[in-house]
Design an enzyme around this catalytic site. Structure first.
Site, PDB file in Angstrom:
ATOM      1  N   GLY A  39       0.825  -1.204   0.000  1.00  0.00           N
ATOM      2  CA  GLY A  39       0.000   0.000   0.000  1.00  0.00           C
ATOM      3  C   GLY A  39       0.853   1.245   0.000  1.00  0.00           C
ATOM      4  O   GLY A  39       2.075   1.200  -0.197  1.00  0.00           O
ATOM      5  N   PHE A  41       1.645   3.222   2.458  1.00  0.00           N
ATOM      6  CA  PHE A  41       2.536   3.447   3.592  1.00  0.00           C
ATOM      7  C   PHE A  41       3.472   2.282   3.883  1.00  0.00           C
ATOM      8  O   PHE A  41       4.394   2.425   4.681  1.00  0.00           O
ATOM      9  CB  PHE A  41       1.708   3.760   4.846  1.00  0.00           C
ATOM     10  CG  PHE A  41       0.826   4.966   4.682  1.00  0.00           C
ATOM     11  CD1 PHE A  41       1.363   6.234   4.627  1.00  0.00           C
ATOM     12  CD2 PHE A  41      -0.552   4.813   4.570  1.00  0.00           C
ATOM     13  CE1 PHE A  41       0.553   7.337   4.458  1.00  0.00           C
ATOM     14  CE2 PHE A  41      -1.376   5.926   4.411  1.00  0.00           C
ATOM     15  CZ  PHE A  41      -0.819   7.195   4.359  1.00  0.00           C
ATOM     16  N   GLY A  42       3.253   1.121   3.259  1.00  0.00           N
ATOM     17  CA  GLY A  42       4.129   0.011   3.553  1.00  0.00           C
ATOM     18  C   GLY A  42       3.718  -1.258   2.833  1.00  0.00           C
ATOM     19  O   GLY A  42       2.731  -1.290   2.095  1.00  0.00           O
ATOM     20  N   VAL A  44       3.001  -5.454   3.384  1.00  0.00           N
ATOM     21  CA  VAL A  44       2.640  -6.438   4.389  1.00  0.00           C
ATOM     22  C   VAL A  44       3.119  -7.808   3.934  1.00  0.00           C
ATOM     23  O   VAL A  44       2.888  -8.215   2.791  1.00  0.00           O
ATOM     24  CB  VAL A  44       1.120  -6.461   4.639  1.00  0.00           C
ATOM     25  CG1 VAL A  44       0.763  -7.505   5.696  1.00  0.00           C
ATOM     26  CG2 VAL A  44       0.629  -5.082   5.073  1.00  0.00           C
ATOM     27  N   LYS A  62       4.112  -5.747   8.805  1.00  0.00           N
ATOM     28  CA  LYS A  62       3.996  -4.550   7.974  1.00  0.00           C
ATOM     29  C   LYS A  62       5.291  -3.760   8.071  1.00  0.00           C
ATOM     30  O   LYS A  62       5.659  -3.272   9.138  1.00  0.00           O
ATOM     31  CB  LYS A  62       2.814  -3.681   8.414  1.00  0.00           C
ATOM     32  CG  LYS A  62       2.653  -2.418   7.561  1.00  0.00           C
ATOM     33  CD  LYS A  62       1.404  -1.633   7.954  1.00  0.00           C
ATOM     34  CE  LYS A  62       1.226  -0.404   7.080  1.00  0.00           C
ATOM     35  NZ  LYS A  62       0.006   0.354   7.446  1.00  0.00           N
ATOM     36  N   ASP A 154      -9.950   5.146   7.306  1.00  0.00           N
ATOM     37  CA  ASP A 154      -9.818   4.312   6.110  1.00  0.00           C
ATOM     38  C   ASP A 154     -10.575   2.990   6.283  1.00  0.00           C
ATOM     39  O   ASP A 154     -10.057   1.917   6.011  1.00  0.00           O
ATOM     40  CB  ASP A 154      -8.350   4.026   5.791  1.00  0.00           C
ATOM     41  CG  ASP A 154      -8.141   3.592   4.334  1.00  0.00           C
ATOM     42  OD1 ASP A 154      -9.063   3.812   3.514  1.00  0.00           O
ATOM     43  OD2 ASP A 154      -7.066   3.044   4.023  1.00  0.00           O
TER      44      ASP A 154
END
Length: 312
Positions: A39, A41-42, A44, A62, A154
């Site tokens: 995603g 931001f990071g 997984v 993550k 979210d």
């Protein structure tokens, strides 16, 4: 294919979820690492974890994308301890740039995958399953809002972990979560487009958007509607298209139960101050069957998962 960035982490120390536990690191070992999802931001990963030579377990890891980032997500997790919220187990730092890694419980699937799998078979979740999952979603939000003091920002099907055998649902991904009253700026770009409330789509000043935890309630209503219909309620392809869609009255499938329609319609009121809170949603008549003794016991949504391999 296994990811190789974990090669050096057997020399790293791992820290517990509680701040009091951060004084003593323990040896961390990860193996069989594969990518699950990526995603903004990071990334997984799925991995097998053992700490200090202890029993191995399968976990989600993550890895925060930007060095020095992710502290707010770690701080958010430290406020959270609820059966319907994903549990942070440990965190550690890896690589030459010391990137933060969050080690969390791993669920067999998520609500997005479940909805799409059912749709591929021409089905939707049963009324009972829909109420069970929606009730737990609102319970998780009630805790996040009222006890942890956070707005998730979210809420969407892919951020709702699912154990198909036991029926347990858990809210996850707190990368966008924030205390809206902490005095810091609140970005207008919050929530994925299909689940974005009108107050985030219309007439918001870009420097200091004014919105409340009611944006999560709108998102949750969209998720429940999607559970019933099998497709997103407002599948906008752009922000202008999304604005046009949310300006219309919501349409529900003919098989949707009347009490569920009443609840979802209430969560989708344009005026956020008139939407029910997550707590009020939990108390709605729609969920009376779930609250009865044994009301949460339903046949497995799918019969080819084994929840025993996961922690819930």
């Amino acid at each position: 294919m296994y990811s190789r960035w974990f090669d050096d982490v057997t020399a790293m120390t791992v820290f517990g979820n509680d701040a009091a536990d951060d004084g003593g690191g323990r040896l961390l070992q990860l193996s069989y690492v594969t990518v699950l999802d990526g995603g903004t931001f990071g990334t997984v990963y799925r991995a097998v974890l053992s700490v200090g030579g202890g029993t191995a377990r399968t976990v989600a890891v993550k890895r925060i994308r930007s060095p020095g980032s992710g502290r707010h997500e770690l701080d958010a997790h430290r406020r959270l301890r609820h059966p319907n919220v994903v549990r942070l187990l440990f965190h550690f730092y890896s690589g030459w740039d010391g990137r933060l890694n969050l080690v969390m419980e791993l669920a067999p699937t998520n609500l997005d995958h479940a909805i799409r799998r059912l749709a591929a078979d021409g089905r939707t979740a049963s009324t009972g399953h829909g109420k069970l999952y929606a009730y737990q979603m609102f319970k998780g939000l009630r805790y996040v809002h009222e006890t942890a003091g956070l707005c998730h920002r979210d809420v969407k099907p892919s951020n709702l972990l699912l154990y198909p055998i036991t029926g347990v649902l858990k809210l996850c991904d707190f990368g966008s979560a924030k205390d809206l009253l902490d005095g810091g700026p609140n970005t207008r770009y919050a929530c994925s487009r299909h689940y974005r409330a009108p107050e985030l789509l219309f007439n918001q000043p870009p420097d200091a958007p004014d919105y409340t935890i009611a944006v999560d309630v709108w998102s949750a209503g969209c998720v429940y509607a999607e559970l019933m219909a099998g497709t997103p309620l407002y599948p906008g392809t752009s922000v202008p298209h999304q604005r046009a869609l949310v300006a219309r009255s919501p349409a529900f499938p003919g098989w949707a139960p009347a009490d569920a329609i009443r609840l979802v319609a209430a969560t989708l009121r344009f005026d956020p101050s008139t939407r029910p809170t997550a707590s009020e949603a939990c108390d709605h008549e729609c969920f009376d069957p779930v609250r009865r003794p044994g009301g949460h016991r339903l046949p497995p949504l799918f019969d080819d998962y084994d929840d025993d391999n996961y922690d819930d």
